[in-house]
Write a protein that holds these residues in place. Structure first.
Motif, mmCIF file in Angstrom:
data_model
loop_
_atom_site.group_PDB
_atom_site.id
_atom_site.type_symbol
_atom_site.label_atom_id
_atom_site.label_comp_id
_atom_site.label_asym_id
_atom_site.label_seq_id
_atom_site.Cartn_x
_atom_site.Cartn_y
_atom_site.Cartn_z
ATOM 1 N N GLU A 75 39.234 30.855 40.923
ATOM 2 C CA GLU A 75 38.006 30.736 41.700
ATOM 3 C C GLU A 75 38.131 31.301 43.109
ATOM 4 N N ASP A 131 36.241 24.045 39.415
ATOM 5 C CA ASP A 131 35.101 24.873 39.819
ATOM 6 C C ASP A 131 34.898 26.006 38.809
ATOM 7 N N GLY A 173 32.561 28.964 39.964
ATOM 8 C CA GLY A 173 33.224 29.807 40.956
ATOM 9 C C GLY A 173 34.284 30.691 40.327
ATOM 10 N N ALA A 174 35.035 30.143 39.376
ATOM 11 C CA ALA A 174 36.086 30.920 38.713
ATOM 12 C C ALA A 174 35.490 32.065 37.895
#
Length: 183
Positions: free
Chosen positions: A37, A60, A63-64
Motif C-alpha cells: 500500500e 488497507d 490502498g494496496a
C-alpha cells in the motif's frame, strides 16, 4: 523463480525475516522491506505485479490495490493468488469433526474481519473479506479481469487432495491495466 528465468524483479515484504530469507536464497536479487500500500516507485513502472498469498495480510486493501495498479504500465498485468474467501470465513476453526464426519466451518462470510492466528511461534493477522470486496477493489482501481480460476490440487497425499477438493484453498486472478482510459 522469475529471477531464475532472467526476469528483472523487485521483491517486497514488510517482514524483515522474510526479506532476509529471500536475500539469503538469492544474493543477486533486489528484495526490499516495504508494504504494497505504500511501496514507492514511479507510475507505470512495471509490466507485471505479483501478489502471492498476501492480500489476506493487508489491512488497507484498497490502498494496496490502488498502488499496485498505479505501478503497472498500461497493458500491464496484476497476477494474484489469494486465499479463497470461503477458506478465510472458516478461520480459525477450519475443519471440525461433526459426529465422525469432517465438515469445514464457514461463518459470518459477509462480515469483513481480522483473524489472529499463531503457529510455530509466529503470530499473524489475516483478513477475511467476501470475494465481492476484493473484486470491487480491483474494479475501482480501473483494472480489467482477464482470468479467474480455483485450481484443484494435483498429486501429493490422496487424503489431503480429497480434503482440499471439498473446500477450495485459494484462487488465482489475472487483472490487466487498460491501455487507454475508458470513458
Amino acid at each position: 523463480m522469475m529471477h531464475g528465468e532472467g526476469i528483472a524483479t523487485i521483491g517486497i515484504d514488510p517482514t524483515v525475516a522474510l526479506v532476509q530469507r529471500a536475500r539469503s536464497l538469492d544474493s543477486n536479487g533486489d528484495y526490499r522491506i516495504a508494504r504494497a500500500e505504500s511501496f514507492d516507485c514511479e507510475d507505470a513502472t512495471f509490466d507485471l505485479v505479483v501478489s502471492y498469498l498476501t492480500l489476506v495480510d493487508i489491512e488497507d486493501l484498497d490502498g494496496a490495490i490502488r498502488n499496485m495498479s498505479r505501478a503497472l504500465r498500461p497493458g500491464g498485468v496484476l497476477l494474484v493468488a489469494n486465499l479463497t474467501s470461503f477458506n478465510t470465513a472458516g478461520m480459525p476453526e477450519g475443519w471440525r469433526d461433526c459426529g465422525g464426519t469432517l465438515q469445514f466451518s464457514i461463518d459470518r462470510y459477509l462480515e469483513e474481519r481480522v483473524i489472529c492466528l499463531e503457529w510455530s511461534g509466529i503470530r499473524i493477522h489475516n483478513w477475511h473479506r467476501p470475494l465481492e470486496r476484493y473484486m470491487q477493489s480491483f474494479l475501482k482501481a480501473g483494472l480489467l479481469l482477464r482470468d479467474f480460476t480455483e485450481p484443484a490440487p494435483i498429486g501429493g497425499d490422496p487424503e489431503k487432495v480429497a480434503q482440499y477438493r471439498r473446500a477450495p484453498w485459494f484462487h488465482i486472478m489475472e487483472w490487466q491495466k487498460p491501455t487507454t482510459q475508458e470513458p
